[in-house]
Write an enzyme that holds these catalytic residues in place. Structure first.
Site, PDB file in Angstrom:
ATOM      1  N   GLU A  80      -6.872 -81.216 -25.932  1.00  0.00           N
ATOM      2  CA  GLU A  80      -5.543 -81.270 -25.401  1.00  0.00           C
ATOM      3  C   GLU A  80      -5.604 -82.524 -24.589  1.00  0.00           C
ATOM      4  O   GLU A  80      -4.424 -83.381 -24.596  1.00  0.00           O
ATOM      5  CB  GLU A  80      -5.100 -80.276 -24.687  1.00  0.00           C
ATOM      6  CG  GLU A  80      -5.222 -78.772 -25.346  1.00  0.00           C
ATOM      7  CD  GLU A  80      -6.583 -77.955 -25.191  1.00  0.00           C
ATOM      8  OE1 GLU A  80      -7.497 -78.802 -25.273  1.00  0.00           O
ATOM      9  OE2 GLU A  80      -6.328 -76.827 -25.345  1.00  0.00           O
ATOM     10  N   CYS A 107      -6.422 -78.894 -18.511  1.00  0.00           N
ATOM     11  CA  CYS A 107      -5.703 -79.502 -19.331  1.00  0.00           C
ATOM     12  C   CYS A 107      -4.305 -79.329 -19.054  1.00  0.00           C
ATOM     13  O   CYS A 107      -3.316 -79.950 -19.125  1.00  0.00           O
ATOM     14  CB  CYS A 107      -6.055 -79.366 -20.866  1.00  0.00           C
ATOM     15  SG  CYS A 107      -7.773 -79.877 -21.422  1.00  0.00           S
TER      16      CYS A 107
HETATM   17  N1  LIG Z   1      -8.497 -75.432 -24.854  1.00  0.00           N
HETATM   18  C1  LIG Z   1      -9.566 -75.879 -24.905  1.00  0.00           C
HETATM   19  C2  LIG Z   1     -10.936 -75.106 -24.513  1.00  0.00           C
HETATM   20  C3  LIG Z   1     -12.135 -75.528 -24.934  1.00  0.00           C
HETATM   21  N2  LIG Z   1     -12.114 -76.813 -25.447  1.00  0.00           N
HETATM   22  C4  LIG Z   1     -13.567 -77.041 -25.509  1.00  0.00           C
HETATM   23  C5  LIG Z   1     -14.537 -77.509 -24.762  1.00  0.00           C
HETATM   24  C6  LIG Z   1     -15.889 -77.174 -25.473  1.00  0.00           C
HETATM   25  O1  LIG Z   1     -16.015 -78.298 -26.212  1.00  0.00           O
HETATM   26  C7  LIG Z   1     -15.349 -76.036 -26.444  1.00  0.00           C
HETATM   27  C8  LIG Z   1     -15.585 -74.752 -25.701  1.00  0.00           C
HETATM   28  O2  LIG Z   1     -16.845 -74.270 -26.021  1.00  0.00           O
HETATM   29  P1  LIG Z   1     -17.489 -72.785 -25.706  1.00  0.00           P
HETATM   30  O3  LIG Z   1     -17.252 -72.522 -24.385  1.00  0.00           O
HETATM   31  O4  LIG Z   1     -16.511 -72.285 -26.688  1.00  0.00           O
HETATM   32  O5  LIG Z   1     -18.854 -72.943 -26.346  1.00  0.00           O
HETATM   33  O6  LIG Z   1     -13.958 -76.419 -26.689  1.00  0.00           O
HETATM   34  C9  LIG Z   1     -11.259 -77.601 -25.777  1.00  0.00           C
HETATM   35  O7  LIG Z   1     -11.107 -78.766 -26.163  1.00  0.00           O
HETATM   36  N3  LIG Z   1      -9.814 -77.167 -25.693  1.00  0.00           N
HETATM   37 ZN    ZN Z   2      -9.082 -78.198 -21.350  1.00  0.00          ZN
END
Ligand SMILES: Nc1ccn([C@H]2C[C@H](O)[C@@H](COP(=O)(O)O)O2)c(=O)n1
Ligand code: ZN
Length: 160
Positions: A80, A107
């Site tokens: 985001e 975000c």
């Molecule tokens: N709304 C979101 C939440 C998380 N992310 C990204 C950050 C990490 O790369 C991944 C989450 O990793 P996890 O804890 O599931 O192994 O996703 C995002 O871009 N947007």
């Molecule tokens: Zn975020």
């Protein structure tokens, strides 16, 4: 007579968010986002990844480590935020963001400050975390609507 099985707006924009997520190198969670204007124009896209100059091959993708510096969370730029930062125009007022995962609190602050008025999300798998609870609280206070994406039960295939 026009064809009837064309992509509806929500399918189109969430489809682009899903396609963007496929660019992510995160082995656990790929996230994609697509920002759209009030009149259904695509303004920007993004996916979660390391910041520019921070090599995908050198920075860690681990979720846990004895040393916090060896896990991904201090480095990864969320989908985001990348979509906001990739926007080259000047006005995101009343825009909508389609995202494959509910935005985190950080975000959300940036989305609110940018003028985004609606979040359409696919997964809410971290709904019970403080980050997402805080994000929803801020969205409610700021009048940002959040709506789960309603998938239409069909596979999207390109017919050439
Ligand atoms: N709304 C979101 C939440 C998380 N992310 C990204 C950050 C990490 O790369 C991944 C989450 O990793 P996890 O804890 O599931 O192994 O996703 C995002 O871009 N947007
Ligand atoms: Zn975020």
């Amino acid at each position: 007579m026009k064809k009837e099985n064309y992509l509806k707006w929500d399918e189109y924009f969430m489809g682009i968010a899903l396609l963007s997520a496929e660019r992510s190198k995160d082995p656990h969670t790929s996230v994609g986002a697509c920002i759209v204007s009030e009149d259904n124009k695509i303004l920007s896209v993004g996916y979660n990844g390391m910041p520019m100059g921070c090599s995908d091959d050198e920075y860690p993708w681990e979720r846990t480590s004895d040393n916090e510096l060896d896990a991904k969370y201090l480095y990864v730029c969320h989908a985001e935020l990348n979509a906001l930062l990739n926007y080259t125009g000047t006005n995101l007022k009343n825009a909508t963001i389609y995202t494959t995962l509910f935005p985190c609190n950080e975000c959300t602050k940036a989305l609110i400050q940018s003028g985004i008025k609606e979040v359409i999300y696919m997964s809410d798998k971290y709904s019970d975390t403080p980050s997402v609870i805080a994000a929803k609280r801020m969205m409610n206070s700021a009048g940002v609507k959040f709506t789960p994406y309603k998938p239409i039960n069909r596979n999207i295939e390109l017919q050439l």
